[in-house]
Design a protein around this motif. Structure first.
Motif, PDB file in Angstrom:
ATOM      1  N   SER A   1       0.714  -1.125  -0.066  1.00  0.00           N
ATOM      2  CA  SER A   1       0.029  -0.119  -0.098  1.00  0.00           C
ATOM      3  C   SER A   1       0.736   1.247   0.008  1.00  0.00           C
ATOM      4  O   SER A   1       2.250   1.043   0.021  1.00  0.00           O
ATOM      5  N   MET A   2       0.071   2.367  -0.223  1.00  0.00           N
ATOM      6  CA  MET A   2       1.022   3.656   0.114  1.00  0.00           C
ATOM      7  C   MET A   2       0.321   4.364   1.463  1.00  0.00           C
ATOM      8  O   MET A   2       0.692   5.555   1.460  1.00  0.00           O
ATOM      9  N   ILE A   3       0.108   3.543   2.439  1.00  0.00           N
ATOM     10  CA  ILE A   3      -0.330   3.982   3.657  1.00  0.00           C
ATOM     11  C   ILE A   3       0.806   3.978   4.612  1.00  0.00           C
ATOM     12  O   ILE A   3       1.447   2.873   4.790  1.00  0.00           O
ATOM     13  N   VAL A   4       1.269   4.915   5.405  1.00  0.00           N
ATOM     14  CA  VAL A   4       2.315   5.008   6.114  1.00  0.00           C
ATOM     15  C   VAL A   4       2.117   4.268   7.488  1.00  0.00           C
ATOM     16  O   VAL A   4       1.066   4.403   8.103  1.00  0.00           O
ATOM     17  N   GLU A   5       3.125   3.287   7.863  1.00  0.00           N
ATOM     18  CA  GLU A   5       3.153   2.491   8.918  1.00  0.00           C
ATOM     19  C   GLU A   5       4.125   3.379  10.077  1.00  0.00           C
ATOM     20  O   GLU A   5       3.910   3.086  11.135  1.00  0.00           O
TER      21      GLU A   5
ATOM     22  N   GLY B   1      -0.824   6.108   9.195  1.00  0.00           N
ATOM     23  CA  GLY B   1      -2.088   6.224   8.826  1.00  0.00           C
ATOM     24  C   GLY B   1      -2.454   7.037   7.551  1.00  0.00           C
ATOM     25  O   GLY B   1      -3.412   7.100   6.878  1.00  0.00           O
ATOM     26  N   LYS B   2      -1.394   8.018   7.509  1.00  0.00           N
ATOM     27  CA  LYS B   2      -1.542   8.771   6.217  1.00  0.00           C
ATOM     28  C   LYS B   2      -0.973   8.150   4.878  1.00  0.00           C
ATOM     29  O   LYS B   2      -0.380   7.236   4.902  1.00  0.00           O
ATOM     30  N   VAL B   3      -1.339   8.821   3.900  1.00  0.00           N
ATOM     31  CA  VAL B   3      -1.104   8.535   2.441  1.00  0.00           C
ATOM     32  C   VAL B   3       0.230   9.074   2.239  1.00  0.00           C
ATOM     33  O   VAL B   3       0.482  10.342   2.452  1.00  0.00           O
ATOM     34  N   HIS B   4       1.152   8.296   1.851  1.00  0.00           N
ATOM     35  CA  HIS B   4       2.498   8.863   1.410  1.00  0.00           C
ATOM     36  C   HIS B   4       2.722  10.092   0.694  1.00  0.00           C
ATOM     37  O   HIS B   4       3.532  10.967   0.761  1.00  0.00           O
ATOM     38  N   SER B   5       1.736  10.045  -0.130  1.00  0.00           N
ATOM     39  CA  SER B   5       1.907  11.367  -1.203  1.00  0.00           C
ATOM     40  C   SER B   5       1.560  12.718  -0.579  1.00  0.00           C
ATOM     41  O   SER B   5       1.690  13.642  -0.797  1.00  0.00           O
ATOM     42  N   ASN B   6       0.735  12.360   0.735  1.00  0.00           N
ATOM     43  CA  ASN B   6       0.558  13.766   1.485  1.00  0.00           C
ATOM     44  C   ASN B   6       1.349  13.977   2.390  1.00  0.00           C
ATOM     45  O   ASN B   6       1.142  15.087   3.293  1.00  0.00           O
ATOM     46  N   ILE B   7       2.776  13.489   2.457  1.00  0.00           N
ATOM     47  CA  ILE B   7       3.746  13.587   3.332  1.00  0.00           C
ATOM     48  C   ILE B   7       4.515  14.936   2.708  1.00  0.00           C
ATOM     49  O   ILE B   7       5.211  14.481   1.808  1.00  0.00           O
ATOM     50  N   ASN B   8       4.494  16.090   3.390  1.00  0.00           N
ATOM     51  CA  ASN B   8       5.212  17.125   3.014  1.00  0.00           C
ATOM     52  C   ASN B   8       6.683  17.117   3.584  1.00  0.00           C
ATOM     53  O   ASN B   8       7.634  17.819   2.893  1.00  0.00           O
ATOM     54  N   GLU B   9       6.813  16.406   4.611  1.00  0.00           N
ATOM     55  CA  GLU B   9       8.288  16.424   5.145  1.00  0.00           C
ATOM     56  C   GLU B   9       9.089  15.615   4.360  1.00  0.00           C
ATOM     57  O   GLU B   9       8.796  14.241   4.216  1.00  0.00           O
ATOM     58  N   ASN B  10      10.473  15.827   3.945  1.00  0.00           N
ATOM     59  CA  ASN B  10      11.454  14.893   3.580  1.00  0.00           C
ATOM     60  C   ASN B  10      12.134  14.440   4.593  1.00  0.00           C
ATOM     61  O   ASN B  10      12.405  13.296   4.300  1.00  0.00           O
ATOM     62  N   ILE B  11      12.370  15.066   5.578  1.00  0.00           N
ATOM     63  CA  ILE B  11      13.054  14.377   6.613  1.00  0.00           C
ATOM     64  C   ILE B  11      12.294  14.717   8.075  1.00  0.00           C
ATOM     65  O   ILE B  11      12.003  15.681   8.259  1.00  0.00           O
TER      66      ILE B  11
ATOM     67  N   VAL C   1      11.751   4.646   0.220  1.00  0.00           N
ATOM     68  CA  VAL C   1      10.412   3.919   0.496  1.00  0.00           C
ATOM     69  C   VAL C   1      10.881   2.432   0.943  1.00  0.00           C
ATOM     70  O   VAL C   1      11.591   1.604   0.222  1.00  0.00           O
ATOM     71  N   SER C   2      10.209   2.048   1.822  1.00  0.00           N
ATOM     72  CA  SER C   2       9.954   0.373   2.170  1.00  0.00           C
ATOM     73  C   SER C   2       8.595   0.061   2.454  1.00  0.00           C
ATOM     74  O   SER C   2       7.940   0.737   2.821  1.00  0.00           O
ATOM     75  N   TRP C   3       8.431  -1.336   2.413  1.00  0.00           N
ATOM     76  CA  TRP C   3       7.134  -1.611   2.915  1.00  0.00           C
ATOM     77  C   TRP C   3       7.557  -2.841   3.902  1.00  0.00           C
ATOM     78  O   TRP C   3       8.249  -3.587   3.847  1.00  0.00           O
TER      79      TRP C   3
END
Length: 313
Positions: free
Chosen positions: A125-129, A147-157, A212-214
């Motif tokens: 998935s693209m859901i953050v764990e 629980g957030k979607v990866h593409s909605n993460i604004n922070e790079n670090i 990215v990892s799963w």
């Protein structure tokens, strides 16, 4: 870039095929692959030799859990002067092609960074764990952006207090200065202990979103789909042990009471619901907390997997 990737295993035949597939995705980005076997059955050891013929395999004569096995791999990696970074990666982790290279570059771009991790997504998935963790007063790891979607993460670090134990990359000097994992823990709370020790040694930890990892969560088929009670024992014991190791009496008492009274509450709830198997688990957690308070970290029948108990008889 000279990364030594370390994976531990123990009779993991049920996820062997997927593990091989995941390994091929990052194999070309690493300098050395080390597998540490936690005293598996002979047939499985032979399968490892056949399927990972280019890897260096360390065969333990006893089950050292996560900490003992990872330490064997880290020691071996440190014995090779060309290795400049050490990656711990679980055999149920899928690492996107190029992620190791991104992590390595970012890790060495900051002198204060000692350990870095990719953002960890839920299976397929693209859901953050997990995107780095904070540590609560009760020494619980609290993942960021879960629980957030990866593409909605604004922070790079994301600079944080602790990183996932089975997916991280550290500079060689990190282990040389901070030390190896605490063998007393066997498994659980090793990430908290390492995060606290890293901070004391002046290192920062971070997770990055462009690597990215799963977490594929490849589990055995069971009737209850629950972990053995020994995991609760270790959880309770290790939290109190880590509190004693890093903090004063008041924090130790707080952590001890948090897990004891929390377990009593869970026992009452499960008693009402008739979930008697789970009641056993929380009694073991209380017993573990008591052993942690007493400083008794010796292995016993409550602290090892059921199959190891059979081997010891």
């Amino acid at each position: 870039m000279r990364i030594a990737a370390i994976t531990i295993t123990y009779n993991d035949d049920y996820k062997y095929k997927e593990w091989q597939e995941h390994f091929l995705e990052y194999e070309n980005e690493i300098f050395l692959h080390v597998i540490v076997d936690n005293n598996s059955e002979q047939g499985y050891k032979e399968k490892l030799q056949e399927g990972f013929s280019r890897s260096h395999i360390i065969y333990r004569t006893s089950n050292g859990g996560c900490t003992g096995a990872y330490n064997d791999g880290i020691r071996y990696a440190l014995s090779i002067p060309d290795v400049d970074a050490i990656m711990l990666i679980g055999n149920d982790i899928r690492l996107k092609v190029g992620a190791s290279t991104i992590m390595h570059r970012r890790l060495f771009s900051d002198a204060k960074l000692g350990m870095i991790a990719p953002i960890l997504l839920t299976k397929d998935s693209m859901i953050v764990e997990d995107f780095g963790c904070s540590i609560s007063k009760a020494l619980i790891m609290i993942p960021y952006c879960v629980g957030k979607v990866h593409s909605n993460i604004n922070e790079n670090i994301h600079y944080c207090e602790a990183l996932t134990g089975g997916m991280n990359l550290s500079k060689r000097e990190f282990y040389e200065n901070v030390g190896l994992q605490d063998d007393n823990l066997f498994m659980y709370s090793d990430e908290v202990d390492m995060g606290l020790r890293a901070k004391k040694s002046g290192y920062t930890l971070a997770a990055i979103s462009d690597a990215v990892s799963w977490h594929q969560h490849i589990n055995k088929d069971t009737n209850t789909n629950r972990r053995d009670p020994y995991t609760k024992y270790l959880a309770g014991r290790n939290k109190v042990y880590v509190a004693k190791k890093h903090y004063g009496l008041l924090r130790v008492i707080y952590v001890f009471l948090f897990y004891v009274f929390g377990s009593l509450y869970k026992i009452l709830i499960n008693l009402i619901k008739g979930n008697f198997y789970q009641i056993k688990e929380y009694f073991w957690l209380i017993f573990g907390a008591v052993m942690g308070l007493l400083g008794n970290m010796k292995p016993n029948r409550f602290s090892v997997p059921s199959e190891d108990v059979e081997l010891q008889k």
